[in-house]
Design a protein around this motif. Sequence first.
Motif, PDB file in Angstrom:
ATOM      1  N   UNK A  33     -14.365  12.017  -7.644  1.00 22.62           N
ATOM      2  CA  UNK A  33     -14.986  12.332  -6.351  1.00 22.62           C
ATOM      3  C   UNK A  33     -15.799  11.153  -5.820  1.00 22.62           C
ATOM      4  N   UNK A  34     -16.616  10.545  -6.675  1.00 25.08           N
ATOM      5  CA  UNK A  34     -17.442   9.412  -6.248  1.00 25.08           C
ATOM      6  C   UNK A  34     -16.561   8.213  -5.868  1.00 25.08           C
ATOM      7  N   UNK A  35     -15.482   7.993  -6.618  1.00 26.93           N
ATOM      8  CA  UNK A  35     -14.590   6.882  -6.334  1.00 26.93           C
ATOM      9  C   UNK A  35     -13.995   7.002  -4.940  1.00 26.93           C
ATOM     10  N   UNK A  36     -13.476   8.177  -4.613  1.00 28.50           N
ATOM     11  CA  UNK A  36     -12.836   8.328  -3.307  1.00 28.50           C
ATOM     12  C   UNK A  36     -13.847   8.455  -2.176  1.00 28.50           C
ATOM     13  N   UNK A  37     -15.047   8.917  -2.455  1.00 30.12           N
ATOM     14  CA  UNK A  37     -16.118   8.861  -1.459  1.00 30.12           C
ATOM     15  C   UNK A  37     -16.462   7.402  -1.159  1.00 30.12           C
ATOM     16  N   UNK A  38     -16.492   6.573  -2.196  1.00 27.41           N
ATOM     17  CA  UNK A  38     -16.771   5.147  -2.001  1.00 27.41           C
ATOM     18  C   UNK A  38     -15.647   4.486  -1.211  1.00 27.41           C
ATOM     19  N   UNK A  39     -14.398   4.796  -1.555  1.00 30.16           N
ATOM     20  CA  UNK A  39     -13.272   4.244  -0.808  1.00 30.16           C
ATOM     21  C   UNK A  39     -13.356   4.624   0.665  1.00 30.16           C
ATOM     22  N   UNK A  40     -13.859   5.821   0.966  1.00 26.98           N
ATOM     23  CA  UNK A  40     -13.981   6.274   2.350  1.00 26.98           C
ATOM     24  C   UNK A  40     -14.959   5.425   3.163  1.00 26.98           C
ATOM     25  N   UNK A  41     -15.810   4.654   2.492  1.00 24.94           N
ATOM     26  CA  UNK A  41     -16.778   3.813   3.199  1.00 24.94           C
ATOM     27  C   UNK A  41     -16.197   2.460   3.587  1.00 24.94           C
ATOM     28  N   UNK A  42     -14.954   2.196   3.164  1.00 26.25           N
ATOM     29  CA  UNK A  42     -14.318   0.898   3.405  1.00 26.25           C
ATOM     30  C   UNK A  42     -13.107   1.096   4.316  1.00 26.25           C
ATOM     31  N   UNK A  43     -13.024   0.292   5.355  1.00 26.10           N
ATOM     32  CA  UNK A  43     -11.844   0.346   6.230  1.00 26.10           C
ATOM     33  C   UNK A  43     -10.642  -0.197   5.461  1.00 26.10           C
ATOM     34  N   UNK A  44      -9.595   0.593   5.390  1.00 25.32           N
ATOM     35  CA  UNK A  44      -8.351   0.220   4.726  1.00 25.32           C
ATOM     36  C   UNK A  44      -8.563  -0.303   3.303  1.00 25.32           C
ATOM     37  N   UNK A  45      -9.104   0.522   2.413  1.00 24.63           N
ATOM     38  CA  UNK A  45      -9.370   0.060   1.046  1.00 24.63           C
ATOM     39  C   UNK A  45      -8.108  -0.366   0.297  1.00 24.63           C
ATOM     40  N   UNK A  46      -6.950   0.110   0.712  1.00 27.01           N
ATOM     41  CA  UNK A  46      -5.695  -0.251   0.060  1.00 27.01           C
ATOM     42  C   UNK A  46      -5.316  -1.711   0.295  1.00 27.01           C
ATOM     43  N   UNK A  47      -6.039  -2.413   1.181  1.00 29.29           N
ATOM     44  CA  UNK A  47      -5.766  -3.834   1.413  1.00 29.29           C
ATOM     45  C   UNK A  47      -6.586  -4.731   0.487  1.00 29.29           C
ATOM     46  N   UNK A  48      -7.440  -4.144  -0.322  1.00 30.40           N
ATOM     47  CA  UNK A  48      -8.294  -4.884  -1.252  1.00 30.40           C
ATOM     48  C   UNK A  48      -7.707  -4.823  -2.664  1.00 30.40           C
ATOM     49  N   UNK A  49      -7.907  -5.893  -3.430  1.00 32.14           N
ATOM     50  CA  UNK A  49      -7.691  -5.815  -4.866  1.00 32.14           C
ATOM     51  C   UNK A  49      -8.898  -5.104  -5.454  1.00 32.14           C
TER      52      UNK A  49
END
Length: 152
Positions: A33-49
């Motif tokens: 839950x915390x991981x995906x909440x954190x990902x939600x704070x980043x625009x397009x997290x799938x573009x990051x390593x």
Amino acid sequence: MDKAYRFTFYVDTDHRVLVVRLIGAMPAHEFLNRLFEAYDTVAEPWTYNRIMDFRRFRGLLSADDIAEMGRRWMAMAPPDCKRTRLAIVGSGMGPDSGGPTVSPHVPNRLVCHFSDYHLARDWAISTDEAAVREDAGEWAIIGADHDLSIQA
């Protein structure tokens, strides 16, 4: 509130790397839950390593938890996104991970295991020629039918 565990999330915009660090015995459901909440704070997290640092984690991520993490990631990332790197750092993983692999749960990322954080970071931010081969999918597919359990 003082818990026996901590979750930290850092965005390195210069190198386009997301760093997740777990300390202590965090329950798997809270980690996800915390991981995906954190990902939600980043625009397009799938573009990051990404780097997941489990060196001080004292819990258990079951094969089901890992599969759920993959499902949630794939639901979030567009199907045509560029392949990114995920460095998993943990004690007892040995100095050589055997090279990057692709999980059948998440084919849009390369996964490599490290025991040394600095080697993991170097790999995650690398822009060497190997990246071209990695993006072409020239690495082996591995199974994800194991648990990640780290005990010191």
